[in-house]
Every structure is written in C-alpha cells, then in structure tokens.
Design an enzyme around this catalytic site. Structure first.
Site, PDB file in Angstrom:
ATOM      1  CD  GLU A   1       4.750  -1.320   0.402  1.00  0.00           C
ATOM      2  OE1 GLU A   1       4.312  -2.224   1.145  1.00  0.00           O
ATOM      3  OE2 GLU A   1       3.814  -0.386  -0.074  1.00  0.00           O
TER       4      GLU A   1
ATOM      5  CB  CYS B   1       9.521  -8.010   1.077  1.00  0.00           C
ATOM      6  SG  CYS B   1       8.665  -7.389  -0.231  1.00  0.00           S
TER       7      CYS B   1
END
Length: 480
Positions: free
Chosen positions: A225, A259
């Site tokens: 990720e 993120c």
C-alpha cells in the site's frame, strides 16, 4: 536469507527477539493449522475491549509522537474506523470461511469440486507512522479472521505509540498468536527479510521497492500500500463552495498526512481563482488559528517538516505562485506545524510535482476540457485514489472508464477507505494487492481448489491405446 539476517544483526536484542517470536509462531501454526470459526471469533472479540480500555492512552501516545495530533482525529481515524472494521469482519467471518461449490467440466465428470480458504501461516505487517493504530490493527484483525498468526513491525517515527501497542497487544494475546516489534531501520530491514507466509507493507513507493526485493529472496507474497499523488478533479459545473467543503475532509485530516489525501486539484481554468477563494475560506473557517490550536495537527517530525518546507522553497525558486493560508498571521518559526498552502503555476521539474506531498500543501492545476484532465492523470503514475466532483453521471462514467486508480470517490474524498465491504489497495506505483472486505480475507488465505472423483471412473474410456472411437468422442462432444 534468514541466516544472513541473524549473522548481520546477531548483537541486536530486538532482532534476536523478533527471530525467536517468528520461530515460535511458525511452530504454533504447525500445531494448529486451521483454527475454527469459534476460535477466530474469540480472538477477534479481544480487540474491542483492548482498544476501548486504552483509548485515552492511545490518544495521548499519538499526540506525543506528533507533538500535536487532534484528539478527535485520532478517535475517528484510528479507533472508530478500526472498530467498524472489526464489527464487519466478525459478522462476515463464517460466510467467508464457508467452502464454495464450483462446477466440473466434461473431462472431470462424474465428480465434484469446491474451493476452501486455508490460513497461510505467519503474516508480517509493516506499519507506517501516519495512522499507527488503524494501519496495524485493521490488517491484523483481517489476518486473524483468516486464521493466521501475526507479527507487527511499528514505525520508528511513532515510538510512543509503538511501545503502547506492544504493551497492550502483549496483555491481550499470547506471543505465539500476535506480537509487536519495535526498533529502528535495521530492525525493519531484518523484519522484511523473514520468510513470512505473507507480508503487508504500508509506506512510500521508494521503501516499498526495498521491501519487495527482500521478500522476493524468500518468494514471500506481498501486499504493498504505497500512496502516490491522488488527483482531485472538479467538474465544470460543480458548486465550488461544496467542492472545497468536501475536499477539506480528505486534505485537512491529519494535516494531509494521509496516503489517500488529495495531492493536486485539477480545476477548470476559468474557475481557478474561485477555487482559491473557496479553499481559503474553508481553511480559515476550520482553523481561525493554527500554531496553538489543538485541532490543527502538527507534522510528525523535523525530517518531514524539512521535506515539506523544501518543496515550497524549490517551487518558489522555479516560479510557482505560493498562496499561504494563515488567518491569524501567526509566526510558525519554531513550530512543528505548517499552514495550509496552495501552489499554482507548477512545472514538472519542481519536486512538489514529482513526489507524494503527504502534508498540508496542495497543487492547483488548470484544465481546459475533461479530456485534458483525464490525459493529465493518465500521463502520470497510477494513484491510490482518484476524486471527481460532478453531478453529471455521464461525466462520472467517463472518468471511471478512462482512468486507473486504486479506488475512487465521486463527490467526496477518502470516504471509500472506511467502507468495509469494498477492497482497498493500489495499482502500479501506488501498490499491489488489496485488503478490507472479503478481498482482505482472501489476501491472507490460500484459495485451495479441490476436486473429488466418485466411484465411477469415466476416464478409463480415454486411456491409451487410443482408437477411432476416442477420436469420435473428442470431435463430437469436445471440439464442437
């Protein structure tokens, strides 16, 4: 490779402890390779009281790590989202574990076939600093739901939170079931070299490459990720005040240290000033002061602060227009905070245009047509998230069909991350694989296909020596 890690770091107590835990968990998994639904549910049931009983300590620890992290942001993004994911997983667990019937073909008849989901073994989870509880516990609980043992490596940038999680995990689970490892970069490197049955890493693209390289030496499958530069496209007719308000949820949370935070705004060229005004007003309304405002989260450490300040200096030197939003005209020198700042007239040679921003800075890029905006996105690495604001469904469909990203929000930002029933994961430079939802359970499971033949053996009719009847059988029934 494990032997090499032991030799290189044999004097590190934390690495020695890490290796010992790994060996203990592998042995424990061999003794119990398929925990029942009741056993898994019992383990998951320990997580809620662990978090609730320590919620104030968690808020305090993260606040100390950041020097100031808004308490309600921690409660929402670390605790509420994690507990919602836990509730969802416990509700769906038995359904996920149930074998799935599949169909046999002509060559396998008579027989039956099905798929079972088998635990992998020991799962490693490498946690970033920006949401240290959520990004440790959500994958942990998903791996436990899939029947695995779990080792967690916390970020050295959030040492207070790491120490707290190691303590409360140790009080909640036996070491052979779940364990937390802390330590500096050398410990993280050694962790990534362990021959896990699956390794999940959340962090930067640059570090993700190193993690994947280390895992490849053991043929360890990875889920990465990685974030990236998530675009936010504002449609030509979308109300700008509403756009600013909805973008604020994704960009202001944790001061942009997320993120999936919007990295740059693609705005119709005739509405750029309208957006600048609307965004300035929205930020001023949310944060009339910033330096001593407990609701305004600080940058996590000096290294990240210097990185962000460097982006602004580089952009100014190369001709960008920098619009700082500082409602109370405060002096930020000596503070670990940075005011929300828009950067316009950006060129591709600027560092801010190349790197994921991960902070309260935002690029504004004008576009002429929706096709131009799509082309701008597609010319760049595929992002973890994409946001589009438009009430015109045809335009929304065009965005969905002509762009690639890990996930999408239409008319909102980052909310998709909290939807437990859909996968979360990147694509290309923003990562690979996914967790959350049933995809998370599958990520941490071996999807095993099984075929069982009955007493009648139809294949005896197609064994050698082959004859004309065999040719007719194939031609008539199988090659039509």
């Amino acid at each position: 490779m494990v032997a090499e890690v032991k030799e290189l770091h044999s004097n590190s107590p934390e690495i020695q402890r890490m290796q010992r835990i790994f060996d203990v968990q592998k042995a424990a998994f061999r003794q119990q390779p398929y925990p029942s639904a009741e056993q898994r549910t019992e383990l998951l049931g320990r997580i809620k009281p662990m978090l609730i009983n320590n919620k104030d300590a968690i808020v305090d620890a993260i606040n100390r790590d950041f020097s100031n992290r808004a308490a309600d942001e921690t409660r929402l993004a670390e605790l509420v989202i994690t507990l919602e994911g836990l509730k969802y997983s416990m509700k769906k667990l038995r359904k996920w574990m149930k074998p799935q019937k599949r169909k046999v073909g002509a060559l396998q008849w008579p027989g039956k076939t099905w798929v079972e989901y088998q635990p992998l073994g020991v799962v490693g989870i490498m946690v970033p600093w920006n949401y240290p509880i959520q990004l440790a516990v959500v994958p942990m609980l998903t791996a436990l739901a899939a029947g695995n043992r779990v080792m967690i490596k916390m970020s050295e940038a959030t040492s207070e939170t790491g120490a707290l999680l190691e303590k409360i995990i140790g009080e909640t689970f036996s070491e052979d079931q779940v364990a937390v490892v802390n330590g500096e970069v050398d410990v993280a490197q050694a962790f990534s070299h362990l021959p896990f049955d699956h390794l999940l890493f959340t962090g930067s693209t640059a570090v993700g490459k190193h993690v994947m390289r280390a895992a490849a030496a053991n043929l360890t499958p990875v889920t990465l990720e990685l974030g990236g530069k998530s675009p936010c496209i504002i449609g030509q007719d979308f109300p700008m005040k509403d756009a600013a308000e909805r973008i604020a949820f994704g960009k202001c949370l944790n001061s942009g240290q997320t993120c999936v935070a919007p990295d740059y705004i693609l705005c119709p060229e005739n509405r750029v000033q309208e957006f600048v005004d609307a965004w300035s007003n929205q930020v001023k309304q949310s944060y009339p002061t910033m330096v001593n405002n407990p609701d305004y989260t600080a940058i996590v450490n000096e290294r990240q602060h210097s990185r962000l300040s460097g982006y602004l200096s580089d952009a100014r030197d190369k001709g960008a227009q920098v619009v700082e939003i500082n409602p109370a005209n405060e002096d930020f020198s000596g503070s670990q905070k940075i005011p929300h700042t828009m950067v316009l007239n950006v060129s591709d040679d600027m560092q801010i245009a190349q790197d994921e921003i991960f902070g309260p800075l935002m690029i504004v890029v004008p576009y002429k047509s929706l096709d131009d905006a799509i082309a701008y996105v597609n010319e760049r690495p595929r992002p973890l998230a994409l946001y589009y604001f438009d009430w015109n469904q045809a335009n929304c469909d065009k965005i969905l069909k002509h762009t690639h990203s890990g996930g999408v929000c239409l008319n909102d930002t980052i909310s998709h991350v909290g939807v437990d029933d859909i996968p979360f994961g990147g694509i290309g430079a923003s990562g690979m694989g996914a967790y959350h939802g049933p995809e998370g359970f599958i990520t941490f499971s071996k999807t095993k296909g099984i075929y069982k033949k009955g007493k009648m053996n139809a294949t005896k009719y197609i064994l050698p020596p082959y004859n004309r009847g065999m040719h007719k059988l194939i031609d008539k029934y199988m090659l039509k």
